[in-house]
Design a protein around this motif. Sequence first.
Motif, PDB file in Angstrom:
ATOM      1  N   LYS A  97       0.824  -1.214   0.000  1.00 35.81           N
ATOM      2  CA  LYS A  97       0.000   0.000   0.000  1.00 35.81           C
ATOM      3  C   LYS A  97       0.856   1.261   0.000  1.00 35.81           C
ATOM      4  CE  LYS A  97      -3.797   2.253   2.345  1.00 35.81           C
ATOM      5  NZ  LYS A  97      -4.784   2.198   3.376  1.00 35.81           N
ATOM      6  N   GLN A  98       1.901   1.319   0.832  1.00 35.70           N
ATOM      7  CA  GLN A  98       2.738   2.517   0.921  1.00 35.70           C
ATOM      8  C   GLN A  98       3.514   2.729  -0.372  1.00 35.70           C
ATOM      9  OE1 GLN A  98       2.366   4.674   3.353  1.00 35.70           O
ATOM     10  NE2 GLN A  98       3.732   6.062   2.295  1.00 35.70           N
ATOM     11  N   ASP A  99       4.044   1.643  -0.970  1.00 33.50           N
ATOM     12  CA  ASP A  99       4.748   1.764  -2.246  1.00 33.50           C
ATOM     13  C   ASP A  99       3.807   2.275  -3.327  1.00 33.50           C
ATOM     14  OD1 ASP A  99       7.062   0.819  -1.102  1.00 33.50           O
ATOM     15  OD2 ASP A  99       6.749  -1.251  -1.768  1.00 33.50           O
ATOM     16  N   PHE A 100       2.590   1.771  -3.290  1.00 32.51           N
ATOM     17  CA  PHE A 100       1.613   2.178  -4.289  1.00 32.51           C
ATOM     18  C   PHE A 100       1.277   3.656  -4.113  1.00 32.51           C
ATOM     19  CE2 PHE A 100      -2.605   2.510  -6.171  1.00 32.51           C
ATOM     20  CZ  PHE A 100      -2.360   1.929  -7.406  1.00 32.51           C
ATOM     21  N   LYS A 101       1.122   4.102  -2.866  1.00 30.87           N
ATOM     22  CA  LYS A 101       0.808   5.495  -2.588  1.00 30.87           C
ATOM     23  C   LYS A 101       1.959   6.399  -3.038  1.00 30.87           C
ATOM     24  CE  LYS A 101      -1.771   7.958   0.881  1.00 30.87           C
ATOM     25  NZ  LYS A 101      -2.287   7.923   2.239  1.00 30.87           N
ATOM     26  N   ASN A 102       3.185   5.979  -2.817  1.00 28.44           N
ATOM     27  CA  ASN A 102       4.347   6.755  -3.275  1.00 28.44           C
ATOM     28  C   ASN A 102       4.383   6.836  -4.795  1.00 28.44           C
ATOM     29  OD1 ASN A 102       5.246   7.295  -0.691  1.00 28.44           O
ATOM     30  ND2 ASN A 102       6.585   5.502  -0.624  1.00 28.44           N
ATOM     31  N   GLN A 103       4.074   5.737  -5.452  1.00 27.25           N
ATOM     32  CA  GLN A 103       4.037   5.729  -6.919  1.00 27.25           C
ATOM     33  C   GLN A 103       2.947   6.668  -7.432  1.00 27.25           C
ATOM     34  OE1 GLN A 103       6.309   4.050  -8.785  1.00 27.25           O
ATOM     35  NE2 GLN A 103       5.457   5.081 -10.541  1.00 27.25           N
ATOM     36  N   LEU A 104       1.814   6.685  -6.763  1.00 26.10           N
ATOM     37  CA  LEU A 104       0.722   7.587  -7.122  1.00 26.10           C
ATOM     38  C   LEU A 104       1.161   9.043  -6.967  1.00 26.10           C
ATOM     39  CD1 LEU A 104      -2.328   7.987  -7.836  1.00 26.10           C
ATOM     40  CD2 LEU A 104      -2.726   8.039  -5.378  1.00 26.10           C
ATOM     41  N   LYS A 105       1.834   9.370  -5.870  1.00 30.09           N
ATOM     42  CA  LYS A 105       2.325  10.738  -5.642  1.00 30.09           C
ATOM     43  C   LYS A 105       3.311  11.144  -6.733  1.00 30.09           C
ATOM     44  CE  LYS A 105       1.885  10.953  -0.628  1.00 30.09           C
ATOM     45  NZ  LYS A 105       2.601  11.106   0.650  1.00 30.09           N
ATOM     46  N   PHE A 115      -7.852   7.850  -4.522  1.00 30.32           N
ATOM     47  CA  PHE A 115      -7.328   7.358  -5.798  1.00 30.32           C
ATOM     48  C   PHE A 115      -6.434   6.144  -5.593  1.00 30.32           C
ATOM     49  CE2 PHE A 115      -7.714  11.970  -7.420  1.00 30.32           C
ATOM     50  CZ  PHE A 115      -9.062  11.778  -7.681  1.00 30.32           C
ATOM     51  N   SER A 116      -5.713   6.137  -4.492  1.00 32.28           N
ATOM     52  CA  SER A 116      -4.865   4.990  -4.191  1.00 32.28           C
ATOM     53  C   SER A 116      -5.712   3.729  -4.031  1.00 32.28           C
ATOM     54  CB  SER A 116      -4.065   5.277  -2.923  1.00 32.28           C
ATOM     55  OG  SER A 116      -3.241   4.207  -2.607  1.00 32.28           O
ATOM     56  N   ARG A 117      -6.809   3.853  -3.282  1.00 29.15           N
ATOM     57  CA  ARG A 117      -7.710   2.697  -3.099  1.00 29.15           C
ATOM     58  C   ARG A 117      -8.335   2.274  -4.426  1.00 29.15           C
ATOM     59  NH1 ARG A 117      -9.855   5.627   1.226  1.00 29.15           N
ATOM     60  NH2 ARG A 117     -11.768   5.923   0.010  1.00 29.15           N
ATOM     61  N   GLN A 118      -8.785   3.263  -5.225  1.00 23.33           N
ATOM     62  CA  GLN A 118      -9.428   2.949  -6.497  1.00 23.33           C
ATOM     63  C   GLN A 118      -8.457   2.259  -7.453  1.00 23.33           C
ATOM     64  OE1 GLN A 118     -10.931   6.790  -7.691  1.00 23.33           O
ATOM     65  NE2 GLN A 118     -12.905   6.461  -6.701  1.00 23.33           N
ATOM     66  N   LEU A 119      -7.246   2.798  -7.566  1.00 24.64           N
ATOM     67  CA  LEU A 119      -6.262   2.189  -8.467  1.00 24.64           C
ATOM     68  C   LEU A 119      -5.844   0.806  -7.987  1.00 24.64           C
ATOM     69  CD1 LEU A 119      -4.131   5.345  -9.289  1.00 24.64           C
ATOM     70  CD2 LEU A 119      -5.619   4.103 -10.851  1.00 24.64           C
ATOM     71  N   GLN A 120      -5.723   0.644  -6.675  1.00 23.39           N
ATOM     72  CA  GLN A 120      -5.384  -0.676  -6.140  1.00 23.39           C
ATOM     73  C   GLN A 120      -6.487  -1.671  -6.459  1.00 23.39           C
ATOM     74  OE1 GLN A 120      -2.366  -1.549  -4.567  1.00 23.39           O
ATOM     75  NE2 GLN A 120      -3.236  -3.504  -5.181  1.00 23.39           N
ATOM     76  N   SER A 121      -7.734  -1.226  -6.389  1.00 27.61           N
ATOM     77  CA  SER A 121      -8.867  -2.086  -6.719  1.00 27.61           C
ATOM     78  C   SER A 121      -8.815  -2.506  -8.187  1.00 27.61           C
ATOM     79  CB  SER A 121     -10.164  -1.345  -6.418  1.00 27.61           C
ATOM     80  OG  SER A 121     -11.270  -2.076  -6.831  1.00 27.61           O
ATOM     81  N   ILE A 122      -8.461  -1.577  -9.057  1.00 31.29           N
ATOM     82  CA  ILE A 122      -8.349  -1.883 -10.490  1.00 31.29           C
ATOM     83  C   ILE A 122      -7.247  -2.906 -10.726  1.00 31.29           C
ATOM     84  CG2 ILE A 122      -7.701  -0.915 -12.734  1.00 31.29           C
ATOM     85  CD1 ILE A 122      -9.108   1.703 -11.768  1.00 31.29           C
ATOM     86  N   LEU A 123      -6.091  -2.695 -10.091  1.00 32.39           N
ATOM     87  CA  LEU A 123      -4.974  -3.636 -10.255  1.00 32.39           C
ATOM     88  C   LEU A 123      -5.318  -5.015  -9.698  1.00 32.39           C
ATOM     89  CD1 LEU A 123      -1.907  -1.364  -9.507  1.00 32.39           C
ATOM     90  CD2 LEU A 123      -2.716  -2.191 -11.714  1.00 32.39           C
TER      91      LEU A 123
END
Length: 99
Positions: free
Chosen positions: A3-11, A29-37
């Motif tokens: 989750k933290q890596d994904f949030k950093n990538q989003l930023k 957006f982090s939650r939404q994109l994670q859901s898509i992935l």
Amino acid sequence: MEKQDFKNQLKKTAHLARLYLTPEEEELFSRQLQSILDYFNKLQELDTTNVEPMAHVLPLSNVWREDEVRKSISKEEIFMNAPEVEEDGFKIPRILKRE
């Protein structure tokens, strides 16, 4: 991806796209994109060996009409509702200054 890596990538992506995201938007957006992935990963589990590749789920084909000459609208009809006409065109207010 954690989750933290994904949030950093989003930023990082938002920064590169020159997007300002509030902390609430980052979380959303982090939650939404994670859901898509996660859904993409779920789709990877499907056996598609006997499925033909396609560009669209519906059978599409170009529909062309016959190219035929038709009566067009006259200049008089075109300019009928114009506020002002000059020669063969619409007259509009000048927006640039002449120097």
